[in-house]
Design a protein around this motif. Structure first.
Motif, PDB file in Angstrom:
ATOM      1  N   LEU A 259       0.828  -1.201   0.000  1.00 58.44           N
ATOM      2  CA  LEU A 259       0.000   0.000   0.000  1.00 58.44           C
ATOM      3  C   LEU A 259       0.865   1.255   0.000  1.00 58.44           C
ATOM      4  N   ASP A 260       1.942   1.256   0.785  1.00 55.26           N
ATOM      5  CA  ASP A 260       2.844   2.405   0.787  1.00 55.26           C
ATOM      6  C   ASP A 260       3.410   2.666  -0.603  1.00 55.26           C
ATOM      7  N   ARG A 261       3.748   1.609  -1.301  1.00 52.59           N
ATOM      8  CA  ARG A 261       4.300   1.778  -2.656  1.00 52.59           C
ATOM      9  C   ARG A 261       3.238   2.325  -3.597  1.00 52.59           C
ATOM     10  N   GLU A 262       2.008   1.866  -3.462  1.00 51.92           N
ATOM     11  CA  GLU A 262       0.924   2.389  -4.294  1.00 51.92           C
ATOM     12  C   GLU A 262       0.723   3.877  -4.055  1.00 51.92           C
ATOM     13  N   LEU A 263       0.897   4.291  -2.802  1.00 55.73           N
ATOM     14  CA  LEU A 263       0.690   5.688  -2.426  1.00 55.73           C
ATOM     15  C   LEU A 263       1.926   6.555  -2.656  1.00 55.73           C
ATOM     16  N   GLY A 264       3.053   5.917  -2.971  1.00 56.71           N
ATOM     17  CA  GLY A 264       4.292   6.663  -3.179  1.00 56.71           C
ATOM     18  C   GLY A 264       4.946   7.123  -1.897  1.00 56.71           C
ATOM     19  N   ASN A 265       4.687   6.424  -0.794  1.00 57.99           N
ATOM     20  CA  ASN A 265       5.233   6.815   0.501  1.00 57.99           C
ATOM     21  C   ASN A 265       6.661   6.324   0.695  1.00 57.99           C
ATOM     22  N   ILE A 266       7.493   7.186   1.238  1.00 58.77           N
ATOM     23  CA  ILE A 266       8.877   6.834   1.521  1.00 58.77           C
ATOM     24  C   ILE A 266       8.969   5.700   2.534  1.00 58.77           C
ATOM     25  N   GLU A 267       7.933   5.526   3.352  1.00 56.37           N
ATOM     26  CA  GLU A 267       7.947   4.474   4.366  1.00 56.37           C
ATOM     27  C   GLU A 267       8.041   3.079   3.767  1.00 56.37           C
ATOM     28  N   ALA A 268       7.673   2.923   2.495  1.00 58.13           N
ATOM     29  CA  ALA A 268       7.838   1.625   1.846  1.00 58.13           C
ATOM     30  C   ALA A 268       9.295   1.193   1.885  1.00 58.13           C
ATOM     31  N   ASN A 269      10.208   2.129   1.601  1.00 54.19           N
ATOM     32  CA  ASN A 269      11.633   1.837   1.665  1.00 54.19           C
ATOM     33  C   ASN A 269      12.104   1.638   3.097  1.00 54.19           C
ATOM     34  N   LEU A 270      11.560   2.451   4.014  1.00 53.40           N
ATOM     35  CA  LEU A 270      12.018   2.385   5.396  1.00 53.40           C
ATOM     36  C   LEU A 270      11.680   1.045   6.031  1.00 53.40           C
ATOM     37  N   PHE A 271      10.461   0.573   5.811  1.00 58.97           N
ATOM     38  CA  PHE A 271      10.087  -0.723   6.375  1.00 58.97           C
ATOM     39  C   PHE A 271      10.807  -1.864   5.662  1.00 58.97           C
ATOM     40  N   ALA A 272      10.934  -1.750   4.344  1.00 61.96           N
ATOM     41  CA  ALA A 272      11.608  -2.812   3.593  1.00 61.96           C
ATOM     42  C   ALA A 272      13.078  -2.935   3.981  1.00 61.96           C
ATOM     43  N   SER A 273      13.697  -1.809   4.368  1.00 64.79           N
ATOM     44  CA  SER A 273      15.115  -1.831   4.744  1.00 64.79           C
ATOM     45  C   SER A 273      15.321  -1.948   6.257  1.00 64.79           C
ATOM     46  N   ASN A 274      14.211  -2.169   6.991  1.00 68.28           N
ATOM     47  CA  ASN A 274      14.271  -2.289   8.460  1.00 68.28           C
ATOM     48  C   ASN A 274      14.831  -1.041   9.134  1.00 68.28           C
ATOM     49  N   ALA A 275      14.542   0.135   8.543  1.00 71.65           N
ATOM     50  CA  ALA A 275      15.002   1.383   9.148  1.00 71.65           C
ATOM     51  C   ALA A 275      14.256   1.684  10.440  1.00 71.65           C
ATOM     52  N   PHE A 276      13.013   1.179  10.523  1.00 67.30           N
ATOM     53  CA  PHE A 276      12.240   1.343  11.753  1.00 67.30           C
ATOM     54  C   PHE A 276      12.509   0.157  12.666  1.00 67.30           C
ATOM     55  N   GLN A 277      13.342   0.353  13.667  1.00 71.81           N
ATOM     56  CA  GLN A 277      13.670  -0.722  14.595  1.00 71.81           C
ATOM     57  C   GLN A 277      12.723  -0.685  15.793  1.00 71.81           C
ATOM     58  N   PRO A 278      12.243  -1.850  16.232  1.00 74.48           N
ATOM     59  CA  PRO A 278      11.315  -1.881  17.366  1.00 74.48           C
ATOM     60  C   PRO A 278      11.926  -1.274  18.624  1.00 74.48           C
ATOM     61  N   LYS A 279      11.090  -0.558  19.371  1.00 71.14           N
ATOM     62  CA  LYS A 279      11.497   0.039  20.635  1.00 71.14           C
ATOM     63  C   LYS A 279      10.993  -0.806  21.798  1.00 71.14           C
ATOM     64  N   THR A 280      11.609  -0.639  22.947  1.00 72.25           N
ATOM     65  CA  THR A 280      11.082  -1.227  24.170  1.00 72.25           C
ATOM     66  C   THR A 280       9.897  -0.397  24.643  1.00 72.25           C
ATOM     67  N   LEU A 281       9.125  -0.930  25.583  1.00 75.02           N
ATOM     68  CA  LEU A 281       8.004  -0.177  26.138  1.00 75.02           C
ATOM     69  C   LEU A 281       8.475   1.122  26.782  1.00 75.02           C
ATOM     70  N   ASP A 282       9.593   1.066  27.496  1.00 69.86           N
ATOM     71  CA  ASP A 282      10.109   2.247  28.184  1.00 69.86           C
ATOM     72  C   ASP A 282      10.474   3.342  27.190  1.00 69.86           C
ATOM     73  N   VAL A 283      11.069   2.956  26.072  1.00 71.40           N
ATOM     74  CA  VAL A 283      11.412   3.932  25.035  1.00 71.40           C
ATOM     75  C   VAL A 283      10.149   4.403  24.303  1.00 71.40           C
ATOM     76  N   GLY A 284       9.261   3.474  23.987  1.00 74.64           N
ATOM     77  CA  GLY A 284       8.045   3.837  23.274  1.00 74.64           C
ATOM     78  C   GLY A 284       7.174   4.803  24.047  1.00 74.64           C
ATOM     79  N   ALA A 285       7.135   4.631  25.378  1.00 73.26           N
ATOM     80  CA  ALA A 285       6.296   5.504  26.209  1.00 73.26           C
ATOM     81  C   ALA A 285       6.910   6.882  26.426  1.00 73.26           C
ATOM     82  N   SER A 286       8.143   7.072  26.018  1.00 70.02           N
ATOM     83  CA  SER A 286       8.813   8.350  26.289  1.00 70.02           C
ATOM     84  C   SER A 286       8.109   9.516  25.614  1.00 70.02           C
ATOM     85  N   THR A 287       7.664   9.323  24.379  1.00 69.37           N
ATOM     86  CA  THR A 287       7.008  10.419  23.670  1.00 69.37           C
ATOM     87  C   THR A 287       5.667  10.760  24.304  1.00 69.37           C
TER      88      THR A 287
END
Length: 346
Positions: A259-287
């Motif tokens: 779907l990201d590729r259909e929409l032309g979103n840069i996130e298609a590359n980011l997810f495919a290249s594992n640029a988004f690494q999972p966070k721990t709960l403690d890190v995720g809750a920081s924001t």
């Protein structure tokens, strides 16, 4: 010849540390947290909302109200907070099912009846579902739109008197980078009773709604009642139950990339290249901690927080245009009033 996808941005140039923890930020904002009454909707221990509540309890808020569908899970969260803080921080439990407007009304009525809670300083709207199979709520709305937006919209408006009674209230809808997957589908928000349904588009629509809701709250109450509202993306957090219903999460991620590729979103590359690494709960809750308590965002009321930084909406690839538009925000407010069957007069 196929057009090349955009290059992955250089994250090292961003002015934040994506490894910052909620523990660290609780210490930083301890004076802002102390003696506050904080309502957390979606507060099980396996969620970033529960982690947020557990961490900020160290700074001695006056009361943490734990709200959610499962009273058993809320009791577990309350027990963990009590154990971790030697019962110094008070907690209270509120049962609410955001998928049901009648449950939302009952929960709001109960909360309003608590005379010992005269005001609520912070409302953290964390509860939500992601990329579920097509279903309608009892009220006839697509389940992700109902749970992630309509339920929270109604709940906050029903308890608004207690929110506005606080000296400097703050409302924080937890959104997502997933808002990129769809604007509000004005003519077909219910996906033609499933005929046009795509679970990721539906998720995107609901997350766009979270961002527009924060913008509306800031516009309506920022000047008159000093209310601040910020939506946020916590990032990809690997320890929550948000995707527990997936039979194979790798397949679901691939569907999202398509779907990201259909929409032309840069996130298609980011997810495919594992640029988004999972966070721990403690890190995720920081924001969540930053959006709820940082004193530095007042000039950006109604904005979007990502990795503990307020996004510059005039110069960002991260927040899509349809989620920054005040006309769209007001249009969604009017639609939401129509769908929940109640106008709020402001």
């Amino acid at each position: 010849m196929a057009s090349p996808m955009p290059e992955v941005p250089d994250y090292t140039s961003r002015p934040y540390d994506a490894t910052t923890t909620a523990t660290q930020l609780t210490e930083k904002y301890a004076s802002e947290i102390k003696d506050k009454t904080v309502l957390v909707v979606g507060a099980s221990l396996t969620s970033i909302g529960g982690e947020f509540a557990l961490r900020i309890a160290k700074a001695q808020p006056k009361l943490i109200i734990l709200a959610g569908r499962s009273t058993q899970k809320l009791q577990q969260a309350a027990a963990a907070i009590s154990t971790a803080n030697n019962a110094v921080t008070s907690t209270k439990i509120l049962q609410i099912d955001l998928l049901s407007l009648s449950s939302v009304r009952e929960a709001a009525a109960e909360l309003l009846s608590w005379d010992h809670v005269p005001h609520i300083d912070v409302v953290m709207l964390n509860a939500g579902i992601m990329a579920t199979e097509y279903a309608l709520s009892a009220d006839g709305f697509e389940s992700q739109f109902a749970t992630n937006h309509l339920g929270p919209f109604l709940f906050v408006n029903l308890i608004m008197a207690k929110v506005l009674a606080a000296p400097a209230p703050r409302v924080v809808p937890v959104s997502s980078n997933g808002h990129r997957l769809s604007p509000i589908r004005w003519a077909d928000y219910n996906f033609s009773n499933g005929e046009t349904y795509n679970k990721w588009r539906a998720y995107g629509q609901s997350k766009t709604a979270n961002i527009l809701f924060a913008r509306s709250l800031a516009a309506k109450f920022g000047t008159s009642h000093h209310l601040q509202a910020y939506s946020l993306c916590p990032g990809l957090v690997g320890e929550t139950q948000l995707g527990a219903h997936f039979a194979d999460i790798s397949v679901e991620i691939q569907d999202m990339i398509v779907l990201d590729r259909e929409l032309g979103n840069i996130e298609a590359n980011l997810f495919a290249s594992n640029a988004f690494q999972p966070k721990t709960l403690d890190v995720g809750a920081s924001t969540l901690v930053t959006a709820a308590f940082s004193p530095d965002f007042k000039d950006g009321n109604g904005g979007f927080v990502h990795d503990n930084q307020l996004e510059d909406l005039a110069n960002t690839w991260y927040v899509k245009v349809w989620a920054r538009d005040d006309f769209e925000a007001e249009r969604l407010w009017k639609l939401s009033e129509k769908l929940v069957g109640q106008e709020f007069g402001y």
